[in-house]
Each structure stands twice: as structure tokens, then as C-alpha cells.
Design an enzyme around this catalytic site. Structure first.
Site, short mmCIF file in Angstrom:
data_model
loop_
_atom_site.label_atom_id
_atom_site.label_comp_id
_atom_site.label_asym_id
_atom_site.label_seq_id
_atom_site.Cartn_x
_atom_site.Cartn_y
_atom_site.Cartn_z
N SER A 1 26.14 -5.10 47.85
CA SER A 1 26.25 -6.13 48.88
C SER A 1 27.43 -5.77 49.77
O SER A 1 28.33 -5.02 49.35
CB SER A 1 26.50 -7.50 48.22
OG SER A 1 26.89 -8.47 49.18
N TYR B 1 31.76 -13.85 43.31
CA TYR B 1 30.71 -12.90 43.68
C TYR B 1 31.31 -11.61 44.24
O TYR B 1 30.88 -10.51 43.87
CB TYR B 1 29.79 -13.54 44.72
CG TYR B 1 28.61 -12.68 45.10
CD1 TYR B 1 27.68 -12.27 44.15
CD2 TYR B 1 28.41 -12.30 46.43
CE1 TYR B 1 26.59 -11.47 44.51
CE2 TYR B 1 27.32 -11.51 46.79
CZ TYR B 1 26.42 -11.10 45.83
OH TYR B 1 25.34 -10.32 46.17
#
Length: 254
Positions: free
Chosen positions: A139, A152
């Protein structure tokens, strides 16, 4: 015995994983679709055909389950050439000061340790095949932090460190190590799972013209895995044109 080269895709029951499984079938691989929701995997196999795909129930947070995945792949008898570590996810948008330890533990387990478990289990077969590729779906959170994303981003930074270390350790061996880092991708479940609320999930993409979709990332994965074996795409960062950076997103007024 499977005659085609085998590609394993984790998290293949939805989103990027499902799109990648479908795409790699069209690229000529026998795809082992691995995820917890077997009913969805079985529907994919029915659509693709048993000669093109195999469904395997797998929870990447379980050592036993991942061992079962490796055994299932070995039982197919073909040559494993591609592993796509796609299983992952985010939970919550709490600040660090009030973040849920349980959510942080889950994100680390599925994104980092899940990648570790599956890679360790399948790496011997990838190396033995003489031309393997490990693709990890990361990501843009792997290199940029933002408010509310501590858990995250920490997990994705750690996953990136795992991938980079693996590439160094496999230098000289016949296995490529690729990282695909998507920005804003609209899938049916990622933001919904993160927020647990459809309205909040929809607000992430409000006003964004043409966010990426799962097929866009599947296309990138297919491209990276089908380059000549001497070509290693270390890291591919992919964003929609409306997203110049994590904090810079163009939103049209409704």
C-alpha cells in the site's frame, strides 16, 4: 497432475485477490485461490474450470492452515512459479493515543505475519521450480503515514521491510521479489471492513473521479509476473490520477 505453471493468490475471495485470480487464469496459470470463504472460491473455480483453478481454504493467521495450503499446492504436482501475497486489511481509524491494541495486533498478524507464513511455506517450491516470483500487495501506507492510520501504516511499513529484506536474502537465487503498492482503490469490502459502516466507507471515495478498481491492480500484478524472468519490478506505486499523494486528493463538487 497440473500441466500449467501454478500461481497461488491469497485473499482471493474478494477485491484485488479475486480480480488477480481471474486475470492470472487468462494469462495461462493454474490458479490456486486461497481464502477463508470457500463458497466464493468454489464459485470462481466453477467459472474458471477445474483445469484452470483450485480452491483452498486458508487463514493466513494460522500456521496450521498455511501448512495445509502448501500441502495442497504440492499435491497438484505442477510447478509453482508465482505467489501473490494479497491477504491483508485495515481496522479502524483511531489515533495512536486511543488505538485498539486488538485491532493493531490483527493488522500486524494478517498483513505482516500472514505474508511471512505463506512466503516461508511456499518459498522452497518457488525456488525449486527455477523461475519463481513472489508478489506482495502492499500500500502507499507502506511509505507514508497519516492521522488515524497508525496501526495500518505501521503494519504496511513492516511488510515493506519484510519484502525488501527478502529480496536481499534471495539475491542470486531464481526467485524475483515484487511489491505492488496501490493508493486509492475502490473495492467492495476494504473500507467497509475498516469502518464497519457503509456511509463512512463511501465517504472515502466521495467526489473522487475514477478511483482505481481491483482490476487495475490485477493488471499490474499480471504485467509484473509475466516479464522475462531476469526483469524484477522491485516496487510499483499505483494511484488514480486524482490522487497526487496520500494527503492530496482531488474531489469534484456534487
Amino acid at each position: 497432475m497440473v500441466q500449467k505453471n501454478i500461481a497461488v493468490v491469497t485473499g482471493a475471495s474478494s477485491g484485488i485477490g479475486a480480480a488477480t485470480a481471474r486475470r492470472l487464469v487468462t494469462e495461462g496459470f493454474h490458479v490456486v485461490a486461497a481464502a477463508r470463504r470457500v463458497d466464493r472460491l468454489e464459485a470462481f473455480v466453477k467459472e474458471a474450470g477445474e483445469d484452470a483453478a483450485t480452491a483452498v481454504a486458508c487463514d493466513v493467521t494460522s500456521d496450521e492452515s498455511v501448512t495445509g495450503l502448501a500441502a495442497a499446492v504440492a499435491g497438484l504436482g505442477g510447478r509453482l512459479t508465482v505467489l501473490v501475497n494479497n491477504a491483508g486489511g485495515a481496522r479502524g481509524m483511531d489515533p495512536v493515543a486511543g488505538g485498539s491494541v486488538a485491532d493493531w495486533q490483527w493488522m500486524y498478524d494478517v498483513n505482516v505475519l500472514g505474508t511471512l507464513r505463506v512466503t516461508q511455506a511456499l518459498l522452497p517450491a518457488l525456488e525449486a521450480g527455477g523461475a519463481g516470483t513472489v508478489v506482495t500487495v502492499g500500500s502507499t501506507a507502506a511509505f507514508t503515514v497519516y492521522e488515524g492510520g497508525g496501526g495500518y501504516t505501521a503494519a504496511k511499513h513492516a511488510q515493506n521491510a519484510l519484502v525488501g529484506t527478502l529480496r536481499l536474502e534471495l539475491a542470486g537465487k531464481p526467485v524475483r521479489v515484487v511489491e505492488i503498492d496501490p493508493g486509492m482503490v475502490r473495492t467492495e469490502e476494504f473500507s467497509l471492513n475498516r469502518f464497519g459502516d457503509a456511509a463512512k466507507a463511501d465517504a472515502v471515495y466521495a467526489g473522487v473521479r475514477e478511483p482505481l478498481v481491483a482490476d487495475d491492480i490485477a493488471d499490474c500484478i499480471a504485467w509484473a509476473t509475466t516479464r522475462p524472468q531476469h526483469v524484477n519490478v522491485d516496487r510499483l506505486v499505483v494511484r488514480p490520477i486524482a490522487q497526487a499523494a496520500q494527503h492530496k486528493v482531488v474531489r469534484e463538487q456534487g
